[in-house]
Design a protein around this motif. Structure first.
Motif, PDB file in Angstrom:
ATOM      1  N   HIS A  13       0.861  -1.181   0.000  1.00 55.52           N
ATOM      2  CA  HIS A  13       0.000   0.000   0.000  1.00 55.52           C
ATOM      3  C   HIS A  13       0.899   1.233   0.000  1.00 55.52           C
ATOM      4  O   HIS A  13       1.587   1.510   0.987  1.00 55.52           O
ATOM      5  N   SER A  67      -6.347   5.951   8.342  1.00 52.52           N
ATOM      6  CA  SER A  67      -7.436   5.746   7.380  1.00 52.52           C
ATOM      7  C   SER A  67      -7.397   4.331   6.816  1.00 52.52           C
ATOM      8  O   SER A  67      -8.441   3.661   6.704  1.00 52.52           O
ATOM      9  N   PHE A  68      -6.190   3.853   6.492  1.00 47.73           N
ATOM     10  CA  PHE A  68      -6.058   2.503   5.939  1.00 47.73           C
ATOM     11  C   PHE A  68      -6.445   1.446   6.978  1.00 47.73           C
ATOM     12  O   PHE A  68      -7.163   0.486   6.667  1.00 47.73           O
ATOM     13  N   ARG A 100      -8.416   1.778   9.586  1.00 44.07           N
ATOM     14  CA  ARG A 100      -9.878   1.815   9.805  1.00 44.07           C
ATOM     15  C   ARG A 100     -10.606   1.065   8.691  1.00 44.07           C
ATOM     16  O   ARG A 100     -11.566   0.332   8.945  1.00 44.07           O
ATOM     17  N   ASP A 101     -10.159   1.256   7.459  1.00 44.08           N
ATOM     18  CA  ASP A 101     -10.779   0.586   6.323  1.00 44.08           C
ATOM     19  C   ASP A 101     -10.649  -0.928   6.454  1.00 44.08           C
ATOM     20  O   ASP A 101     -11.619  -1.668   6.251  1.00 44.08           O
ATOM     21  N   SER A 140     -12.972  -2.352   9.105  1.00 44.35           N
ATOM     22  CA  SER A 140     -14.390  -2.463   8.730  1.00 44.35           C
ATOM     23  C   SER A 140     -14.670  -3.695   7.873  1.00 44.35           C
ATOM     24  O   SER A 140     -15.819  -4.104   7.715  1.00 44.35           O
ATOM     25  N   LYS A 141     -13.603  -4.312   7.334  1.00 46.77           N
ATOM     26  CA  LYS A 141     -13.781  -5.437   6.409  1.00 46.77           C
ATOM     27  C   LYS A 141     -13.312  -6.777   6.986  1.00 46.77           C
ATOM     28  O   LYS A 141     -13.431  -7.797   6.321  1.00 46.77           O
TER      29      LYS A 141
END
Length: 448
Positions: free
Chosen positions: A77, A103-104, A106-107, A110-111
């Motif tokens: 990333h 931000s990464f 948190r993303d 969520s998955k």
């Protein structure tokens, strides 16, 4: 430690766990954490490796010891390099990447059922978001020896030999004020982690791993010593170094490299060149200046050798001015010694393949690493005492150390001891070995 298909588990639970690797943006750290990423990936886990676009590119093209197919499994990333593409300093990246990294994470949170963040201590500020996400946990990856870690954390190191204690290098001068401030800024986030992973082996560092585990700041924090994480089977690829090395007798070549952050003065380079020439020992010398912010743009400083040096030594030595495949060079049968700055990356690579070190530490953990190798493990010789760090190392001093390591009975004894330790360390990474059991324990823990 070997990566192999037996590690891959067809386990539905594992597929729900995502591992996010966050290294400090400096080659020695990037490299160790990429090795770790490949090792974790071999267990069937999804692994993401976060870094500046330039640094991610750099670590991939310099990953000599890793199989390209293993690197291909890692999800890189890329973070923007900075304004106008300018690369921030290492120290800036330790404090300025919090927002995109958070931000990464948190993303990913969520998955995924669980997100496991493995980061350098110096990136603690940047990953503080883990404390606010219920399905996310973090672990510090230690890129230094346990002995040096104990020293830097001011733990009471007990050495049975009082004379040895007198030789212990002082901590004076090892860090700049800027670096001390950086460490202090990370310290307040130390408790967000669930544990520590150490790139060392109990065979090397057992006593000091125990000391760290018992320290007050590590209570309720899990510890795993899984090193060395370097692959133990290395292929010698097509390279000018190996064409030359294949013609040399076993244990006859001294490999010389001072890492990616060391810059020598022109005068010191001349003394080193003269010392090598006078020693009449075979050598490969990686002669390159320290990495700049961006290793792929602009002109690097060209380090000048004495006039006619390369012509005079062409039958004895090889000067390499670019990037060299260090792990493979160290593992080559003709390599009999390593002159090094004693960064832990270099130390663990040398220890693993059983090559003794001529220790020339520069700063940070390196003086204590050098002491561990030369005085405690007794698998090397010191080139320059830390207390004389401001002095020029003379050609005669270099000549004497090189001759002693490469062409004396004392050097042969040191080499034999290094080979025995290397064998024990490699065994610790195999099935049933201490490091392999620690790795299996870590994987079981994060996939629980």
């Amino acid at each position: 430690m070997e990566i192999n298909s037996e590690n891959v588990a067809n386990n539905e639970q594992i597929s729900e766990v995502v591992v996010v690797i966050v290294p400090t943006q400096a080659q020695g750290h990037l490299n160790q954490l990429l090795q770790f990423a490949c090792l974790v990936s071999s267990f069937g886990l999804s692994v993401y490796y976060i870094g500046l676009a330039n640094c991610n590119y750099q670590v991939r093209i310099r990953a000599n010891a890793l199989n390209p197919s293993d690197i291909a499994k890692i999800h890189f990333h890329d973070l923007p390099n900075g304004r106008g593409g300018k690369i921030p300093s290492v120290w800036d990246t330790c404090m300025l990447l919090q927002e995109p990294i958070a931000s990464f994470i948190r993303d990913m949170s969520s998955k995924s059922r669980r997100v496991v963040v493995v980061h350098d201590y110096l990136m603690s500020y940047n990953v503080q978001v883990v404390s606010s996400l219920p399905n996310t946990e973090s672990y510090v990856f230690s890129c230094i020896s346990a002995f040096s870690s104990c020293s830097l954390k001011m733990l009471d190191i007990q050495l049975e030999d009082q004379e040895l204690l007198k030789k212990l290098p002082s901590l004076e001068g090892i860090l700049t004020d800027e670096f001390r401030d950086l460490l202090a800024s990370q310290h307040r986030y130390k408790d967000i982690r669930s544990g520590d992973i150490h790139n060392t082996s109990k065979v090397i560092d057992g006593k000091y791993l125990d000391l760290l585990a018992q320290a007050e700041f590590n209570l309720n924090k899990k510890q795993w010593a899984i090193g060395p994480i370097l692959p133990t089977k290395l292929d010698h690829r097509n390279n000018i170094c190996f064409e030359w090395m294949n013609k040399q007798p076993p244990n006859s070549v001294l490999y010389i490299s001072f890492g990616t952050t060391t810059s020598f003065s022109d005068r010191q380079i001349k003394e080193l060149a003269v010392g090598l020439e006078q020693s009449k020992q075979k050598f490969i010398w990686v002669l390159r200046d320290a990495d700049r912010g961006d290793s792929f743009t602009g002109e690097a400083r060209r380090l000048e050798l004495p006039k006619g040096f390369e012509e005079r030594v062409k039958n004895v030595g090889l000067v390499v001015r670019g990037w060299a495949p260090q792990p493979e060079i160290l593992a080559h049968s003709s390599t009999g010694g390593f002159m090094s700055h004693c960064g832990w990356n270099s130390c663990i690579e040398s220890i693993t393949v059983g090559v003794p070190i001529a220790a020339w530490p520069m700063y940070a953990d390196q003086p204590r690493n050098g002491f561990l190798l030369t005085e405690m493990l007794k698998i090397g010789l010191i080139v320059r005492e830390w207390e004389k760090r401001e002095e020029l190392v003379s050609a005669s001093t270099i000549e004497n150390v090189v001759r002693k390591l490469m062409a004396s009975d004392e050097g042969d004894v040191i080499r034999k001891r290094a080979k025995e330790l290397g064998e024990a360390v490699r065994c610790s990474t195999e099935k049933g070995g201490a490091s392999r059991m620690e790795l299996d324990s870590f994987i079981a823990h994060i996939t629980r």
